[in-house]
Design a protein around this motif. Structure first.
Motif, PDB file in Angstrom:
ATOM      1  N   LYS A 284      -0.165   1.289 -12.583  1.00 56.41           N
ATOM      2  CA  LYS A 284      -0.044   0.118 -11.704  1.00 56.41           C
ATOM      3  C   LYS A 284       0.160  -1.152 -12.534  1.00 56.41           C
ATOM      4  O   LYS A 284      -0.601  -1.416 -13.461  1.00 56.41           O
ATOM      5  CB  LYS A 284      -1.296  -0.012 -10.830  1.00 56.41           C
ATOM      6  CG  LYS A 284      -1.500   1.157  -9.874  1.00 56.41           C
ATOM      7  CD  LYS A 284      -2.798   1.011  -9.106  1.00 56.41           C
ATOM      8  CE  LYS A 284      -2.930   2.102  -8.042  1.00 56.41           C
ATOM      9  NZ  LYS A 284      -2.936   3.455  -8.629  1.00 56.41           N
TER      10      LYS A 284
ATOM     11  N   PRO B 192      -4.829  -3.988 -11.365  1.00 57.84           N
ATOM     12  CA  PRO B 192      -3.720  -3.262 -11.994  1.00 57.84           C
ATOM     13  C   PRO B 192      -4.151  -2.648 -13.320  1.00 57.84           C
ATOM     14  O   PRO B 192      -5.198  -2.991 -13.871  1.00 57.84           O
ATOM     15  CB  PRO B 192      -2.686  -4.368 -12.218  1.00 57.84           C
ATOM     16  CG  PRO B 192      -3.514  -5.600 -12.463  1.00 57.84           C
ATOM     17  CD  PRO B 192      -4.748  -5.446 -11.589  1.00 57.84           C
TER      18      PRO B 192
ATOM     19  N   TYR C 267       7.001   3.362 -12.305  1.00 57.44           N
ATOM     20  CA  TYR C 267       5.725   2.658 -12.241  1.00 57.44           C
ATOM     21  C   TYR C 267       5.525   2.056 -10.850  1.00 57.44           C
ATOM     22  O   TYR C 267       6.467   1.859 -10.100  1.00 57.44           O
ATOM     23  CB  TYR C 267       5.659   1.562 -13.305  1.00 57.44           C
ATOM     24  CG  TYR C 267       5.794   2.092 -14.715  1.00 57.44           C
ATOM     25  CD1 TYR C 267       4.832   2.948 -15.237  1.00 57.44           C
ATOM     26  CD2 TYR C 267       6.895   1.767 -15.510  1.00 57.44           C
ATOM     27  CE1 TYR C 267       4.960   3.453 -16.529  1.00 57.44           C
ATOM     28  CE2 TYR C 267       7.026   2.271 -16.799  1.00 57.44           C
ATOM     29  CZ  TYR C 267       6.058   3.112 -17.304  1.00 57.44           C
ATOM     30  OH  TYR C 267       6.186   3.614 -18.568  1.00 57.44           O
ATOM     31  N   GLU C 268       4.283   1.752 -10.525  1.00 54.18           N
ATOM     32  CA  GLU C 268       3.966   1.126  -9.243  1.00 54.18           C
ATOM     33  C   GLU C 268       3.696  -0.354  -9.452  1.00 54.18           C
ATOM     34  O   GLU C 268       2.843  -0.733 -10.264  1.00 54.18           O
ATOM     35  CB  GLU C 268       2.729   1.782  -8.615  1.00 54.18           C
ATOM     36  CG  GLU C 268       2.320   1.149  -7.289  1.00 54.18           C
ATOM     37  CD  GLU C 268       1.094   1.792  -6.688  1.00 54.18           C
ATOM     38  OE1 GLU C 268       0.424   1.125  -5.865  1.00 54.18           O
ATOM     39  OE2 GLU C 268       0.782   2.946  -7.033  1.00 54.18           O
TER      40      GLU C 268
ATOM     41  N   THR D 295       2.012  -3.503  -8.165  1.00 54.34           N
ATOM     42  CA  THR D 295       0.967  -3.849  -7.192  1.00 54.34           C
ATOM     43  C   THR D 295       1.230  -5.198  -6.539  1.00 54.34           C
ATOM     44  O   THR D 295       0.704  -5.485  -5.463  1.00 54.34           O
ATOM     45  CB  THR D 295      -0.423  -3.892  -7.857  1.00 54.34           C
ATOM     46  OG1 THR D 295      -0.469  -4.977  -8.808  1.00 54.34           O
ATOM     47  CG2 THR D 295      -0.731  -2.583  -8.559  1.00 54.34           C
TER      48      THR D 295
ATOM     49  N   GLN E 128      -6.938  -5.885  -5.849  1.00 52.41           N
ATOM     50  CA  GLN E 128      -6.265  -4.685  -6.346  1.00 52.41           C
ATOM     51  C   GLN E 128      -6.075  -4.790  -7.850  1.00 52.41           C
ATOM     52  O   GLN E 128      -5.246  -5.554  -8.340  1.00 52.41           O
ATOM     53  CB  GLN E 128      -4.903  -4.513  -5.650  1.00 52.41           C
ATOM     54  CG  GLN E 128      -4.245  -3.181  -5.963  1.00 52.41           C
ATOM     55  CD  GLN E 128      -3.008  -2.944  -5.117  1.00 52.41           C
ATOM     56  OE1 GLN E 128      -2.535  -3.835  -4.429  1.00 52.41           O
ATOM     57  NE2 GLN E 128      -2.467  -1.740  -5.171  1.00 52.41           N
TER      58      GLN E 128
END
Length: 247
Positions: free
Chosen positions: A6, A50, A29-30, A32, A48
């Motif tokens: 993330k 990362p 990849y993510e 966020t 959230q």
């Protein structure tokens, strides 16, 4: 729940930020979030967390990128990669105090981004990331205290250790079987055994390491994990029973 690495992008030039986001998604990849201000980044992190921050040094607003990093590090230990079009000594020396994992000079190529992120994962141990005990083998996998990063296509995929069912030797490789997928890692079973937390894992056979918490059944010569019967060497049966009692 996603098992991808993330990344939070903090960039006030939104066209650049959107391009970075697209490249990260293509690399597997993510993202966020994509936020333009340091203050926004600090709020985002509280909701959230990362794995890595891509942080523009020259942010507009009350906090520039370096000041944002300083505020973030009061509560968290997130690896930072700075994005910058300004590489003068004054900025570099200020940024260096926050112990970043890398610098990417604008404009940059997709390959620069990919390599810097992979090097960041590889550096986490020497930089002292909390709870991380990272080892690398041929740049193919990175083992932490609570997860393992394995290469899949062009990116690194995070597999939580608690989700691993068992690990099987395959010559000089290991095949990791998790709840949903399997992964091939360039690491011998002995090396894997040395690195995995012994509290949760036990090598029950020359070809297998099992996650003790995933055992469904214990028989005379094997254990059942998932839908598979895995052999248990006679000499290790006593150790297995002792360890099961302490979980």
């Amino acid at each position: 729940m996603s098992d991808k690495l993330k990344i939070l992008i903090v960039e006030d030039e939104m066209l650049i930020g959107a391009n970075i986001s697209l490249q990260l998604n293509e690399l597997g990849y993510e993202v966020t979030g994509l936020v333009p201000r340091g203050e926004d980044a600090l709020k985002h992190i509280e909701n959230q967390l990362p794995d890595i921050m891509l942080l523009d040094i020259n942010l507009k607003g009350d906090l520039d990128g370096i000041e944002t990093a300083i505020e973030m590090q009061k509560k968290h230990n997130i690896p930072i990669i700075y994005l910058t079009a300004n590489t003068d000594d004054a900025h570099f020396n200020r940024a260096k105090e926050t112990k970043p994992y890398g610098f990417i000079s604008k404009p940059f190529k997709k390959l620069d981004l990919q390599r810097t992120i992979e090097l960041t994962i590889n550096q986490m141990d020497s930089k002292g990331k909390k709870s991380a005990e990272i080892e690398s083998q041929n740049n193919n996998s990175f083992l932490l205290s609570d997860c393992i990063f394995v290469r899949h296509l062009n990116s690194m995929i995070k597999v939580d250790i608690k989700d691993i069912l068992y690990i099987e030797a395959e010559r000089n490789y290991c095949r990791i079987f998790s709840n949903s997928k399997e992964y091939l890692v360039v690491m011998s079973l002995k090396e894997m055994d040395d690195k995995l937390p012994s509290k949760h894992f036990l090598r029950t056979h020359r070809s297998y390491i099992i996650n003790l918490s995933q055992i469904k059944e214990i028989a005379a010569t094997h254990v059942v994990i998932g839908n598979k019967a895995l052999p248990v060497t006679k000499s290790l049966k006593e150790e297995l029973l002792k360890r099961i009692q302490t979980i």
